[in-house]
Motif scaffolding. Structure first.
Motif, short mmCIF file in Angstrom:
data_model
loop_
_atom_site.label_atom_id
_atom_site.label_comp_id
_atom_site.label_asym_id
_atom_site.label_seq_id
_atom_site.Cartn_x
_atom_site.Cartn_y
_atom_site.Cartn_z
N ALA A 70 -3.21 34.56 49.67
CA ALA A 70 -3.62 33.56 48.57
C ALA A 70 -5.03 32.82 48.92
CB ALA A 70 -2.52 32.56 48.40
N VAL A 71 -4.88 32.59 50.10
CA VAL A 71 -6.41 32.07 50.74
C VAL A 71 -7.39 32.85 50.72
CG1 VAL A 71 -7.39 31.15 52.77
CG2 VAL A 71 -5.24 30.44 52.24
N LEU A 80 -8.40 32.89 46.88
CA LEU A 80 -9.27 31.81 46.61
C LEU A 80 -10.72 31.93 47.38
CD1 LEU A 80 -9.18 29.05 45.39
CD2 LEU A 80 -8.37 28.19 47.35
N LEU A 101 -14.22 31.85 45.06
CA LEU A 101 -14.94 30.90 45.25
C LEU A 101 -16.53 31.39 45.83
CD1 LEU A 101 -13.01 28.06 46.97
CD2 LEU A 101 -14.01 28.17 44.60
#
Length: 93
Positions: free
Chosen positions: A13-14, A17, A21
């Motif tokens: 998930a990180v 993300l 970004l």
């Protein structure tokens, strides 16, 4: 709340993300670079066209009426009329 999620879910998930970004600023930079390149190419093309047009205008302006009519490839019967028209056009401001 994040403590309840296992590490094998948190890490992907990180990573997703972070990718999201980083993706949009890179996309924006690429688009602006592409716009700049296309604008530069259009400007270079316009400059080349104007230079060619100026060269052609200079060549045509330096020819006399007979040479200009000969360059058109007209038959001999039409050259006299062509020369008259070229002289009339040259006399007009």
């Amino acid at each position: 709340m994040l403590n309840l999620l296992p590490d094998f879910i948190k890490l992907p998930a990180v990573a997703l993300l972070a990718i999201a970004l980083a993706f949009y600023p890179i996309l924006w930079l690429g688009r602006s670079e592409g716009r700049q390149q296309s604008a530069t190419a259009a400007l270079e093309s316009a400059v080349k066209r104007f230079a060619e047009k100026g060269k052609i205008n200079g060549e045509v302006s330096s020819l006399d009426a007979a040479a200009l009519c000969n360059d058109f490839g007209l038959p001999d019967a039409d050259k006299a009329d062509c020369m008259r028209r070229v002289r009339e056009a040259s006399a007009q401001p």
